[in-house]
Design a protein around this motif. Structure first.
Motif, PDB file in Angstrom:
ATOM      1  N   ARG A 146       0.801  -1.225   0.000  1.00  0.00           N
ATOM      2  CA  ARG A 146       0.000   0.000   0.000  1.00  0.00           C
ATOM      3  C   ARG A 146       0.834   1.277   0.000  1.00  0.00           C
ATOM      4  O   ARG A 146       0.383   2.301  -0.504  1.00  0.00           O
ATOM      5  CB  ARG A 146      -0.934   0.017   1.212  1.00  0.00           C
ATOM      6  CG  ARG A 146      -1.944  -1.118   1.219  1.00  0.00           C
ATOM      7  CD  ARG A 146      -2.821  -1.069   2.465  1.00  0.00           C
ATOM      8  NE  ARG A 146      -3.742  -2.207   2.533  1.00  0.00           N
ATOM      9  CZ  ARG A 146      -4.964  -2.195   2.020  1.00  0.00           C
ATOM     10  NH1 ARG A 146      -5.414  -1.116   1.416  1.00  0.00           N
ATOM     11  NH2 ARG A 146      -5.735  -3.263   2.116  1.00  0.00           N
TER      12      ARG A 146
ATOM     13  N   TRP B 294      -5.399   2.375  -1.286  1.00  0.00           N
ATOM     14  CA  TRP B 294      -6.399   1.522  -0.661  1.00  0.00           C
ATOM     15  C   TRP B 294      -6.573   0.222  -1.438  1.00  0.00           C
ATOM     16  O   TRP B 294      -6.913  -0.810  -0.864  1.00  0.00           O
ATOM     17  CB  TRP B 294      -7.730   2.256  -0.571  1.00  0.00           C
ATOM     18  CG  TRP B 294      -7.722   3.349   0.458  1.00  0.00           C
ATOM     19  CD1 TRP B 294      -7.872   3.208   1.806  1.00  0.00           C
ATOM     20  CD2 TRP B 294      -7.543   4.743   0.212  1.00  0.00           C
ATOM     21  NE1 TRP B 294      -7.796   4.446   2.423  1.00  0.00           N
ATOM     22  CE2 TRP B 294      -7.601   5.408   1.473  1.00  0.00           C
ATOM     23  CE3 TRP B 294      -7.341   5.507  -0.934  1.00  0.00           C
ATOM     24  CZ2 TRP B 294      -7.465   6.782   1.605  1.00  0.00           C
ATOM     25  CZ3 TRP B 294      -7.200   6.876  -0.812  1.00  0.00           C
ATOM     26  CH2 TRP B 294      -7.264   7.505   0.441  1.00  0.00           C
ATOM     27  N   SER B 295      -6.356   0.295  -2.740  1.00  0.00           N
ATOM     28  CA  SER B 295      -6.444  -0.885  -3.596  1.00  0.00           C
ATOM     29  C   SER B 295      -5.612  -0.611  -4.845  1.00  0.00           C
ATOM     30  O   SER B 295      -4.988   0.449  -4.970  1.00  0.00           O
ATOM     31  CB  SER B 295      -7.905  -1.172  -3.969  1.00  0.00           C
ATOM     32  OG  SER B 295      -8.381  -0.183  -4.871  1.00  0.00           O
TER      33      SER B 295
END
Length: 331
Positions: A243, A298-299
């Motif tokens: 991340r 976050w993704s």
């Protein structure tokens, strides 16, 4: 195409080719595989938003969008130039992305009147075609050619007693860029992503009346011809975790002389009894810059960037500090 424009494009291609292809040769001096105790990070496990400044050499899959708004404050002595710049891109076809980049701004001055309100800057249209695609284990980077056309939608002249309302250039500007992107696996197995972009911008003439962003006075009438603008950006992103990413841009910019020529008309107050010819030369300018940033994702589809660009060591340029925040979303 005139000789100056041909020379600029030739220099652009030469510089990009020399530097991009030198990095793989240098990297091959390192071990090709990490020690047995180290696990290589896979490309799918490394999430990115991209560094603060360097454009990606990738293109979007057909039918997909990218939305990336930036908010920033260009700080220089006695001035804060608040702005937003939003990349709205669409995958039109295989290897081809198109889009637009709207800009809004507000100038706050410490030694004069600030902007009367938030205004629209010059809007840019963009198309990018991917030439090559990086593959793990090979030394061919992802490369793309990018074409931008900036439209003179921002206010730039007839500013009256509000010079800070000037947010545009008044000219149509064509920018040709070569973008590249490469991945390296470090001895600890983590990925280092490198981008190297170079560009050259060419502007046409524009009519100028009254107070303008080019330093003309209330009763001026004439034309302006901005010089060519060159820009180079070398960036690195280190995948600290899935991340978290650390990023750094190192930039160099050079702007050729801008010529403003025309007449200073008769002043009704009698200060100028008859029209006077005027020629204003800005002179060429150059500057270096660094832009460290932190990315959090976050993704694989959405992330945020916090960074600061610092320009320094320039010739005929003003040192600036620009904090910025951006959100990158692909769908």
């Amino acid at each position: 195409m005139n000789a100056r424009r041909r020379a600029g494009i030739a220099s652009l291609l030469s510089l990009h080719g020399c530097l991009v292809w030198s990095f793989p040769a240098f990297a091959q001096t390192a071990p090709a595989t990490p020690p047995a105790s180290v696990t290589e990070e896979s490309m799918s496990d490394a999430w990115w938003t991209g560094p603060m400044l360097a454009n990606s050499a990738e293109t979007l899959p057909p039918g997909h969008f990218l939305f990336e708004p930036y908010l920033y404050d260009v700080r220089s002595p006695n001035t804060d130039s608040f702005g937003s710049r939003t990349y709205i891109l669409y995958g039109l076809a295989n290897r081809l992305s198109v889009g637009l980049i709207p800009v809004f701004g507000y100038n706050r001055l410490g030694n004069g009147p600030s902007s009367s309100s938030v205004g629209v800057g010059d809007i840019t249209l963009q198309a990018q075609y991917r030439l090559t695609e990086f593959q793990p284990g090979k030394w061919i980077p992802t490369t793309a050619i990018q074409l931008q056309e900036t439209l003179p939608t921002g206010k730039y002249d007839q500013l009256g007693d509000r010079p800070a309302d000037g947010l545009g250039s008044g000219t149509y500007t064509t920018t040709l860029a070569i973008n590249s992107q490469m991945y390296f696996w470090l001895p600890n197995g983590r990925i280092l992503r490198m981008r190297f972009d170079v560009s050259e911008a060419f502007s046409n003439h524009a009519r100028v009346q009254g107070v303008s962003v080019y330093g003309t006075g209330q009763n001026f009438q004439g034309n302006v011809k901005p010089g060519n603008a060159s820009f180079a950006d070398l960036s690195f992103e280190y995948s600290l975790t899935e991340r978290w990413v650390l990023a750094l841009d190192a930039t160099y910019s050079h702007d050729a002389n801008t010529l403003t020529a025309g007449e200073q008309l008769v002043d009704p107050a009698g200060a100028i009894p008859y029209p006077q010819n005027m020629r204003l030369n800005s002179g060429s300018s150059s500057a270096f810059g660094l832009a460290p940033a932190v990315e959090y994702n976050w993704s694989s589809a959405i992330g945020v960037l916090l960074g600061t660009r610092v320009t320094f060591g320039g010739h005929h340029s003003v040192d600036t500090v620009t904090p910025a925040v951006a959100v990158n979303y692909v769908y």
